[in-house]
Write a protein that holds these residues in place. Structure first.
Motif, PDB file in Angstrom:
ATOM      1  N   GLU A  82     -20.534   1.537 -41.184  1.00 32.08           N
ATOM      2  CA  GLU A  82     -21.074   0.330 -41.824  1.00 32.08           C
ATOM      3  C   GLU A  82     -22.466  -0.072 -41.352  1.00 32.08           C
ATOM      4  N   THR A  83     -22.688  -0.110 -40.051  1.00 28.29           N
ATOM      5  CA  THR A  83     -24.016  -0.480 -39.558  1.00 28.29           C
ATOM      6  C   THR A  83     -24.170  -0.041 -38.107  1.00 28.29           C
ATOM      7  N   GLY A  84     -25.417   0.138 -37.708  1.00 24.89           N
ATOM      8  CA  GLY A  84     -25.715   0.388 -36.302  1.00 24.89           C
ATOM      9  C   GLY A  84     -26.181  -0.870 -35.597  1.00 24.89           C
ATOM     10  N   SER A  85     -26.138  -1.990 -36.285  1.00 31.52           N
ATOM     11  CA  SER A  85     -26.669  -3.248 -35.760  1.00 31.52           C
ATOM     12  C   SER A  85     -25.582  -4.100 -35.103  1.00 31.52           C
ATOM     13  N   ASP A  89     -22.595   1.460 -31.081  1.00 28.91           N
ATOM     14  CA  ASP A  89     -23.205   2.775 -31.309  1.00 28.91           C
ATOM     15  C   ASP A  89     -22.562   3.840 -30.426  1.00 28.91           C
ATOM     16  N   ILE A  93     -21.908   4.046 -44.576  1.00 28.40           N
ATOM     17  CA  ILE A  93     -22.909   3.150 -43.979  1.00 28.40           C
ATOM     18  C   ILE A  93     -23.238   2.133 -45.066  1.00 28.40           C
ATOM     19  N   GLU A  98     -29.250  -8.722 -43.661  1.00 29.47           N
ATOM     20  CA  GLU A  98     -29.792  -7.493 -43.076  1.00 29.47           C
ATOM     21  C   GLU A  98     -31.321  -7.559 -42.991  1.00 29.47           C
ATOM     22  N   ASP A 125     -32.266  -4.166 -38.403  1.00 26.69           N
ATOM     23  CA  ASP A 125     -30.880  -3.742 -38.591  1.00 26.69           C
ATOM     24  C   ASP A 125     -30.821  -2.365 -39.255  1.00 26.69           C
ATOM     25  N   SER A 170     -29.351   1.351 -37.826  1.00 22.99           N
ATOM     26  CA  SER A 170     -28.431   2.235 -38.549  1.00 22.99           C
ATOM     27  C   SER A 170     -29.006   3.642 -38.681  1.00 22.99           C
TER      28      SER A 170
END
Length: 201
Positions: free
Chosen positions: A119-122, A143, A164, A171, A175, A179
């Motif tokens: 979904e996200t790296g944030s 992460d 992702i 966002e 952000d 990702s």
């Protein structure tokens, strides 16, 4: 085999359902019915198959392994697969992933695919929109959780098909860069990573 998730992501319907599990006996009866009509592969479906049998966030190793052994042992079943697993569950119970791979006889040419969500790296978006996604780990470890889970999968011949999310509420450019950096870190692990456009309820 189960329904519900309990991780509380604000954009996802299954998190609104109470976590419930079917008995191994009921699941086995369904599999036997399918085998009687020619089906040879049993796909175990849940929002997170590794959390079968527990209301907690950490997999119950013995109950999950017992489920796979029971289904794999039904006459006529030639293969067992799974629909979805959470990356945090994989990272928190690598021994369960390894034992399932052993039970299913997986190798580099006989691998198992499944769906999951990065979904996200944030960490900021994780905190705001999906604050239980990393549990039992800390949000700021997300992460590392993702890369650890991918490494465990690669070692055990599980191949994630991961999403992702693009255009999550609030966002920012930073952000998005987080990702992108996370996806770059996953380059050496076998996987399929797909962008998924955010859609509100």
């Amino acid at each position: 085999v189960s329904r519900g998730c309990g991780r509380g992501c604000r954009f996802c319907m299954p998190t609104l359902r109470r976590v419930r599990h079917r008995s191994v006996e009921d699941i086995s009866a369904d599999v036997r019915t399918n085998v009687a009509f020619g089906v040879r592969c049993a796909c175990l479906h849940a929002e997170d198959v590794l959390r079968y049998g527990t209301l907690g966030i950490v997999p119950d190793h013995d109950r999950v392994v017992a489920l796979f052994k029971a289904v794999r042992g039904i006459p006529g079943v030639e293969d067992v697969s799974v629909s979805h697993c959470a990356l945090a569950s994989i990272a928190s119970s690598p021994q369960t992933v390894s034992r399932i791979a052993e039970e299913l006889g997986l190798n580099r040419h006989r691998w198992m695919g499944f769906q999951t969500g990065i979904e996200t790296g944030s960490p900021r978006l994780i905190q705001n929109l999906m604050n239980m996604k990393a549990a039992p780990f800390k949000i700021e470890e997300w992460d590392n959780v993702v890369e650890s889970a991918f490494a465990i999968c690669d070692d055990n011949n599980w191949v994630p098909a991961a999403t992702i999310m693009v255009n999550l509420p609030g966002e920012t450019e930073d952000d998005v860069l987080r990702s992108v950096e996370l996806v770059d870190d996953l380059h050496d692990y076998r996987s399929l990573i797909v962008p998924l456009l955010f859609a509100p309820f």
